[in-house]
Each structure stands twice: as structure tokens, then as C-alpha cells.
Design an enzyme around this catalytic site. Structure first.
Site, PDB file in Angstrom:
ATOM      1  N   TYR A  13      31.898  42.547  42.752  1.00  0.00           N
ATOM      2  CA  TYR A  13      31.962  41.074  42.171  1.00  0.00           C
ATOM      3  C   TYR A  13      32.804  41.050  40.895  1.00  0.00           C
ATOM      4  O   TYR A  13      33.177  42.033  40.376  1.00  0.00           O
ATOM      5  CB  TYR A  13      30.704  40.473  42.244  1.00  0.00           C
ATOM      6  N   GLU A  14      33.508  40.038  40.612  1.00  0.00           N
ATOM      7  CA  GLU A  14      34.364  39.751  39.745  1.00  0.00           C
ATOM      8  C   GLU A  14      35.656  40.369  39.885  1.00  0.00           C
ATOM      9  O   GLU A  14      36.128  40.977  38.860  1.00  0.00           O
ATOM     10  CB  GLU A  14      33.784  39.933  38.141  1.00  0.00           C
ATOM     11  N   GLY A  15      36.076  40.615  40.902  1.00  0.00           N
ATOM     12  CA  GLY A  15      37.289  41.224  41.343  1.00  0.00           C
ATOM     13  C   GLY A  15      36.824  42.736  41.643  1.00  0.00           C
ATOM     14  O   GLY A  15      36.153  43.553  40.717  1.00  0.00           O
TER      15      GLY A  15
END
Lengths: 595, 595
Positions: free
Chosen positions: A439-441
């Protein structure tokens, strides 16, 4: 379940001895009052909250999980009460702007606290972390009215926040997003669409939830240049700040996940919900990056926090578990020795320690830059901090989450069969940490961000500044000299490799994509090496000066040596893989992968 | 949940093109009748059973788990019925001795089937696998009476088996075990003690369970030289073979685990239970190694089987999931390309493919050696097979389980956020595979076994024979020449490193322990490189000869290149770590690790 012990001694080492944050606060506007004693006192209080309130709820959260019924989400027993205590004690307000009820303390102090929250209870701490990101984003991009309306209850902890980016058909590729925003006569917008994977999207902890939603205003350009950012409250807010009717936002379901069971991962449906534009129309991606960047640093702390938690559990077990003879014998009077005496167990423990403590140095150094970005005395300071932070963020996020996964696996391994059993808690760490690489890239995205936007875009200028700083530290470092020389060679490798990539990528459109992940890892090892060298230099100084905390400083010196000799060499392999080019990935046709 | 598709084409490649098992069967005593067509037909049947019966129960097993009540264990819905079908179709009897109702087929054929069982449903397949190990062990060490009593119902699948080694205070260090055996006048023994982590220790699948239990006969020497092996049935057997009273064996509880939820992991209490000595008194460890060695090869197949399952899921997803532009564009008419077009996704998929297919070659080569060990025409053949197998077993077990863990993590990563969600099945693979690096001897233990007992004990003789074989293949390999040269360099590295270790360890008692895990990994990469080179050489030949299955052979050739250029280089790093010595692990005092 291993009892969590907040690493206050090591936090103090990083805060005082490595980074001198009290001195740094003197250079920040509005933070001059924070002295070392205040800092230590807050740290102790945070440690107590993490150890006594959050850690005991960690396995509870994993076992109970969140439950959805008719659009309502119930969080695990104790989660809401802990959150209310957190809010009442002022933790949600720590570094928030005083104008809206915050305490105005430096972000780096909050960051030190955050590591402990994430270590003690990742799933719980996400509720607080997302709210914090929402505050920053609304503060940076909201109108005065929006800030006055939303910030006080968020900072008070009565409301919480989310970030709504992902849709079923778009995760990494937000240009494809479809959620629509239709302007209303009163300046607000009607938001319609469905978002998935929304952490803390719905729950029973706070009375309202402010969703920060990416959507496309009717008629906006296709792709990322047509995306805008909106604040969409779960419950409408009356002019006097009291809560009104439910907005057109609902939670359609929650996901059943590998880990972080205590945090509700929601499908959020926006059905003509009222939303308020944050920042300029069609500049939503840029505004959202306030949130994303802050979140990436938080995820780096999650990765590092899991290293710490897993290390603590493994270390305790390795001292207690008696099995086979070590050389030298540790307990000659017993039929076998504690397994901490065995070389391969030490390899695992030292890897965890090197990541946990090295990651702490990197994360708090990033937090120091965030302080400068927000409170620097001059624009020059602010800009320099912004550039350095832009470079370090993908490395911290990507590398420390990979480290977190590795450390957690090692923690399971040190426990042997017991590591696979739920009650010991080690396997939960390995499940909880797994999301941090995604997550978050994803870490693929972090690698590409690092190499394209942060290194090649300015022709390597900021990277060279960092490499020069590391080179110069190596050159000046008298002790430990040998480690400084080892690091200097890797700094040279990083520099040469970047130069080669700059040229070679012109003839190979896939070279960046093929090497980005390895480049990220090489950067992470080298950067952590820099912090370990700095720690070792401090340790040498203290030992030479006769500091009585001998175990602590010998631990630093020896872990630095371990890092240079047993983890830093991995950078060479990553270099070789990058230099192997892209043909070994791209030549094979899709059809030849298999059925 | 990704639908499992048995890799029949690739199994045929390994069986026919790489190893020529039909030709090999002509050299075995009693297996001459197994021709290629029979083999293919059995393979197809096994594939259907794995795909249609076991794979659909994989997530069921994970979600339901096993339940314990009042000493009884209930397995997940469908598990027992699938087992009965398995037994009725004769799968439990495949390679078992004809004298006791088996079909007498070669073990390598069963091994090919086993991969599919493990891929489709690891937890379920363990019930079958443990029974198989019990058959081999009783057959090798039991008296005629014991064999006649126990083997037919085990082979028929009416009974199942377990291995009972671990106790609460001893896992790796069996010398500490305390379970007692008291001789009775009738030649049997009374077994008393408690065992933990007993897979399939109690369940509702078969009418009886034969526990193979390590225990210490009263007055036996301390340590591993005082351990004996006993067969202890759950239900006593009457003289006519019918079941009598319950023996003094009970299941005290089951564990709640990270994965393999469908397999009951039991605490087994032996309370004066009647047991029968297998093999000689005090030689139980040696007898148990029949079971342990077979199990280690099975665990290697579990690791490899998870690589295959995870690869299949990730590959299918990477072809379907559309996100961002690839270079070259794969779907210019769509707004984005399937992610299989992106270099970093290919890096992950090719790693999985290289492990899954490379591991398959190694595992079936080991199975071929097991055939020779049991059915070789001469003692020379048998002894040569035994020596080679002893060398390869820890490498296969250790390396392929590490590979399985890595491949499973990559499978989760390719899926992005969806990888973290249970319904997609990728996270289950990552949880199920985790135990493989731990049980049947942790991978630390495998490394030490490899280096001490398998390499240094015979002064490197068997290793040199293997290295010579690899060298000579590299020298003769005309195409792909470049890959042969790359492998030859690594073979030389392995040889040099071993020579260095042989000398250096004399002055450093911890060098072996400090380097064993890295040595294991270096061995694994190099050995898999050998099989990949052989696969590539076959592929080059087929492509040159105009074989129409072009995709398949290009896939082999390109994956071999990927392996040599992107995985084999890791061996260099492992070498560097071994050569870094033991001081960087051993010098730090216990007290300096932390609180």
C-alpha cells in the site's frame, strides 16, 4: 505474545546523540520551547501508552478482526476505548497546528511516538495515522472555512480521516479512475463512485469520518491531469459545527485480509455525496501527495516498527530457549545452551537489530527533514529539506518495508515451530507487515519513483549532494576506519551505477523498469550503511570516553560491523542485476511464460 | 482462489525429456513394465484428482481448519471423503510394496503425483504423505509380524501414520527427549510422555493411526544414542487384524497456526501406551531417518509445489490486470496494458517460474535416485544413489523451501492489494509455505547437515563427483554456450569455497555455523543452475529441430537465461558472506544485543 517494550533508550540515542533534535528545534520557527527534558518526558509517556494500552490489544485485534453488518463496522473490543484515551491524552494533537487546537510540537517528536504505536499495534495505529494525514492535507489545501470546520474535531480526535484513491480497476494507475464529481450551485460537489481498499473507511470509533476522495469533475481531461481532491464527510456538518444528516457515503463491505485484521478495509460507496474541493480543480493528485508522502513515511515506520517488534520477540526467545551446545558454552551446567549462542541464530537476530535500529535512524532523519520543510526559518532551508525528503521517501518506504518483511520472517524462524503458532505472536507480525510493501504505492512503484522522479529528473543533482555528504563523512571518519572504507566503496558504486544508468537508459526503454527495484534496494542498503557508520562513530567516541553504558555502545559498534560485512554486500548483487539489463526480462514473449 | 492447473506438460518434459524415466525404469528391478504410456496415463489421472478433488478443498481447509473437542479432531468438510476417494483409487498404494497390497510402481512416479497434491492442497496432502513415510519406515525396520499387521491397512488407506519426535523442550535437539519406554514381558513396551507438533496426530479420516514414536528405554544412555523407535497404534489390533481397544494414546489439544489449517497439529499424550520396537534398541534415530529423509524430500516438493501454485495465480492475474502502459504496448486499443508487459512484474513472474520448474527438475532427479536406492540392480548403483541423495536432500529441502517462501511473497506482490485479500488465495499460499522452512529440520539445520555430514565428512568426495559432473556438462554444452560458461564459473566458486572452508574451519569453531545457511543457498542456486542449463540445452535442440511447441521451448531457454543472469549471481553474495567469517556474528556479547 511477546510483551512489547518501547525502545526508549535507542530512541534517545537517535534523538539526542545522532540527530540532536533539541538543538535542531532551536532552528525551527515556533518549536524553540521544546527542550530535551520535555522531549524525554513525552517519549516516556508515549512508551507507556504503547506498552500498556496498545500492545495488549494487538492480538485481540488480530483474533477478533472487524465486523460489518448493514453498513456498520464494529472494531475489536478495546479499540475504541484506547482511541478515546489517545485523544483525551492529546496524542492526536501533538504536532498539529495550534490555531486549530493542536499542540504545535515538532513532527519529529510525533514520529518517534508513532514508531511505538505501529510496533505495538499496527492495525490500531492506522486509525490515528490516517486522521493525521487528513489533517495535514486539509490544512495545506483547504479553504479557511473548510479548515475551521474540519480541523478542530479531527485534531481533538472526535473525528477521523481516510484517503480514498483506489477503485476496482485502478490501483497504481490512478489515471484510470472514474469516480465523478458534479458541481453544485453552492460551490460544493456531488461525488459518485465506488472506492476499494479504504483503510478505516467505516468504524465505531469516532462520531464522524472525513474522506479525502479523488474524483473527476465532469468534463475534466482524461488521465491524472483531470483528477481533483474532495473532502467528503460521513455525516454532514451544520453551520454551528454540530453534526447533521448522514451524507451519501456508505460502507458496502469490508475485506477479509491476511493481516491488520483490527483495521477495517472498506468498500466505500459515494452516491451523490456532498464533497468540498481541496486545492485547485484538476490538481487533485498534487494535493493528495501531501497525504501520500506523509503516509509513505508512516509506512516506512510500520516496516521498521515490525522489525523492532519481531526482534524483541526473537531476542527474548533466543535467550530462553535451550537447544544444543554453542561454542563457547553459555550454560555448561545445563544439557544445552541458549540458542543465542549459535552463529546462525545470531545472523538472524543481528539482521533484525540492524534493520530495526538502522531504520529508526533513517526514519527520524526523514522526520527531521519534515520539521524543516514545515518550520524551517528560511525558504532555502525549506527547499533543501523538500528536495532531500523527496529523494529519501521512496527509499525509506520501499527498503524498510522489505526489511520489515524479512525481519518478520526471521523472527518466525528463530522461534522454530513455535513461530508458526499464533499464540506466540511472531506469525501475526509477518502477516501484518506484509501489506506495507504494497500500500501507498507498491515497492515497484517506489523504485520507479526513486529512479525517474527523484534521481534522473534533476540529472542526479540531489542524489549527488547526498553522496557527497556520505563521502565526506566517510573521509572524516577516523573510527571505525575500516567500516568507513567499506561504505565509501558502496557510495562510489551507487554513484557510478547512476551515471551508467543515465546514459544506458537512453537506448533501452525498459532499463529503468527492469532495474528500479534493485536500485531501490541498493540505495536502501547504502543509506542504512551511512546511518550505521554514524552510529558506530558515536559509539567509538563514547567507549573511548569511558561511557558506562558499555553494552549499548558495543552493541552499536558490532551491529555496524555486522551491517557492513553481512548486509551491505547485498548492494553489489543488486548492482549486478541492474547491469544485466532488461533483455533477460523483456525478450521472453508473454505466450512463453506458460499456460 | 486461483484454479489449480496441474503442470502436466512440464512434468512430461522432466520425466521424458530431461530424466528419461521410462528408460531408467528398465534398469530397476521389478519396474521394467512401466512404460511411457502407462506413466502418462497415471499422470493425467493424478492431475485430475488434484485439480478436481483437492484444489477445491484448499480454501475450505484454510477457512474451516480443524477442531478439537474432548480428544477428538474434526477435519474440514470434504477432507475425509477426498481421502477415501484417494485410497479407493489406489493412490496410497502406488509405489508401495506389492507384498503388502501395494502396486509396486517406482517412487519417482509417486513423486510426480505428490507435487500436484501438495500444490493443490498442502494441508490435505500431509495426511497422505505422513502415512507414506510410516509405511516406508515400518517396512524398512519392522519385524515380519509388525509389517504384516500394519502395512496392509496403511497401504490400503484405511489407517494413517505419523512421526512423533518433538517434545516441548526439544525440537532440533532430540538428544534431550524424555518420553520413556518400559519393556513388557511379551516383548512390547509401555510408552509414556508427551509429544508436540504432531501433524495428523488425530483426525476423523481413518479408523486407526500408527504413531512412530521416539522414546528412551529405561536405562538407555543419555543423548541421541539412547533413543529407540516404536510403532504405537491409536487403536490396538487383534490377532486377526481387527481393531480392538483404544491404546493409551490421546490428543490433548491442537495448535492454532499461521497456515496449513486443514492439517491437525496435535499435542499427543502417551500414557503407558503399548508400543512395538522398530529396529534395534537405542538405534531409533537411525531408523527414524528413513522417515525423516523421505519427509525432507516431500517438504522440498511442498516448497516447489507452492512456487508452482503461486506462479500460476500470479501469471493469470498479470495477463488480466490492466494498469499503465508497457513498452512495447500490448493493448494499444485499451487505456492501459496488462501488467505482464511491465519489466518488474516479469522479474517477479520469472523468479517464480524459474523456481517452480527448476525445483521440479531437482525434485524428480532426487526421486530418480530414490528409485535407484530401493530398486537398483546392483549394490554399486544403490550405494552411489545413497551417497548422492544424502548430498542433495538438504539442498532440496532447504533451498526449495526458501524459494517457496520467496515465490509466494512475489505472488502476493504481483496481485498488489488483492494479494493481501484472502479470497484470492495468494496469501494462503504464503502462510502455508512458511512452515516448510521450519519442519523436518529448520533450514539452519539443513545447512549444517549439508556442510558437516554431507560435504566435510567424506572430505568432499561426493560433492566433487557432483561438481565434476556439472563441469563436464558445462564443457560439453555447445548451446547455450554463454549460459554454460556462466554456470561453470559458479561451479568453480563452489569448489574453491569448499576447499577454503575445509582449511579455515580448523581454526574457527564457528565458521561452519556462521556460513552453513549461506552455503546451502549457494549450493541451491548452483544446482538449480545445472538443471536449468540442461533444460536450456534440450530446448535449443528441439527448437533447432523444428519442434512445433515453440512457446514451451522458448520459455525454457529464456527462463534459463533469466536464472543465470538474475538468480545465479546471488551465489556470489553468499560466497562473500561465508568468507566474511564468524567474528562479525560471534564477537558481540549476548548482553549487547539489547534489553
Amino acid at each position: 505474545m511477546p510483551a512489547y517494550q518501547a525502545p526508549v533508550r535507542d530512541l534517545r540515542f537517535v534523538i539526542h546523540e545522532l540527530l540532536d533534535l533539541p538543538g535542531h528545534y532551536q532552528q525551527l520557527q515556533g518549536c524553540e520551547a521544546v527542550d530535551g527534558d520535555t522531549l524525554n518526558a513525552i517519549l516516556e509517556e508515549g512508551a507507556r501508552f504503547a506498552e500498556e494500552v496498545l500492545a495488549p490489544l494487538n492480538r485481540v485485534g488480530d483474533e477478533h478482526g472487524c465486523h460489518w453488518q448493514d453498513g456498520k463496522v464494529t472494531t475489536p473490543p478495546g479499540f475504541a476505548a484506547a482511541y478515546h484515551q489517545f485523544a483525551e491524552n492529546g496524542w492526536a494533537a501533538l504536532e498539529k497546528p495550534a490555531a486549530f487546537g493542536g499542540q504545535g510540537l515538532p513532527g519529529s517528536l510525533a514520529s518517534a511516538i508513532n514508531e511505538m504505536l505501529f510496533s505495538a499495534n499496527h492495525a490500531w495505529a492506522m486509525y490515528a495515522s490516517l486522521s493525521s494525514g487528513a489533517v495535514s492535507t486539509i490544512d495545506a489545501h483547504g479553504t479557511d472555512d473548510l479548515r475551521a470546520c474540519f480541523l478542530p474535531p479531527l485534531i481533538e480526535g472526535r473525528w477521523s480521516g481516510t484517503m480514498c484513491l483506489t477503485e476496482a480497476h485502478c490501483g497504481s494507475d490512478l489515471g484510470l479512475l472514474r469516480t465523478r464529481a458534479v458541481p453544485e450551485a453552492d460551490g460544493s460537489y456531488r461525488i459518485s463512485g465506488s472506492k476499494i481498499f479504504i483503510s478505516a473507511g467505516e468504524h465505531d470509533i469516532t462520531e464522524n469520518i472525513v474522506h479525502l476522495v479523488l474524483a473527476r469533475i465532469e468534463g475534466a481531461p482524461a488521465g491524472v491531469k483531470g483528477i481533483s481532491l474532495f473532502a467528503v464527510p460521513k455525516v454532514m456538518v451544520n453551520a454551528d459545527g454540530s453534526l447533521g444528516e448522514r451524507n451519501g457515503v456508505s460502507c458496502g463491505s469490508i475485506e477479509h485480509k491476511m493481516g491488520i485484521h483490527g483495521n477495517a478495509t472498506c468498500v466505500m460507496n459515494f452516491d451523490g455525496a456532498t464533497g468540498y474541493l481541496l486545492g485547485e480543480a484538476n490538481r487533485g493528485m498534487s494535493a493528495m501527495f501531501t497525504f501520500i508522502n506523509e503516509s509513505r513515511l508512516a509506512v516506512a515506520q510500520q516496516g521498521q516498527g515490525h522489525c523492532e517488534a519481531s526482534f524483541q520477540g526473537a531476542l527474548r526467545y533466543a535467550r530462553e530457549r535451550v537447544q544444543m551446545r554453542a561454542e563457547p558454552r553459555l550454560k555448561p551446567e545445563q544439557p544445552a545452551d541458549p540458542i543465542i549462542g549459535h552463529a546462525d541464530v545470531r545472523r538472524m537476530l543481528l539482521t533484525q537489530k540492524a534493520y530495526a535500529e538502522g531504520g529508526r535512524m533513517l526514519n527520524l532523519a526523514c522526520a527531521q527533514l519534515v520539521d524543516q520543510l514545515h518550520h524551517g526559518a528560511t525558504e532555502t532551508t525549506k527547499n533543501a529539506a523538500a528536495r532531500r525528503l523527496a529523494l529519501l521517501t521512496p527509499i525509506a518506504k520501499g527498503f524498510l518495508t522489505e526489511a520489515g518483511i524479512e525481519a518478520a520472517q526471521l523472527g518466525v524462524q528463530v522461534f522454530g515451530g513455535h513461530g508458526f503458532i499464533r499464540e506466540w505472536g511472531m506469525e501475526q507480525i509477518s502477516r501484518d507487515v506484509r501489506i506495507t510493501a504494497i500500500y501507498e504505492g507498491t515497492n515497484s512503484i517506489q523504485g520507479i519513483d526513486l529512479l525517474t522522479r527523484k534521481v534522473l529528473a534533476d540529472d542526479g543533482a540531489e542524489l549527488n549532494a547526498l553522496l557527497d555528504e556520505m563521502d565526506s563523512f566517510c573521509a572524516d571518519c577516523k573510527a571505525p576506519r575500516e567500516l568507513a572504507q567499506q561504505l565509501a566503496r558502496q557510495v562510489a558504486t551507487w554513484r557510478e551505477l547512476t551515471g551508467w544508468l543515465k546514459v544506458a537508459q537512453k537506448d533501452d526503454a525498459n532499463l529503468i523498469g527492469a532495474g528500479a527495484f534493485d536500485y531501490l534496494m541498493l540505495a536502501g542498503y547504502t543509506l542504512l550503511g551511512y546511518y550505521w557508520l554514524r552510529a558506530a562513530a558515536i559509539a567509538e567516541g563514547e567507549l573511548a570516553a569511558g561511557n558506562s553504558d558499555v553494552d549499548f555502545y558495543i552493541g552499536k559498534r558490532e551491529t555496524a560491523r555486522f551491517f557492513m560485512q553481512r548486509l551491505l554486500p547485498r548492494a553489489n548483487q543488486h548492482r549486478a542485476l541492474i547491469e544485466s539489463g532488461s533483455a533477460n526480462l523483456m525478450d521472453i514473449p508473454d505466450s512463453a511464460f506458460g499456460r
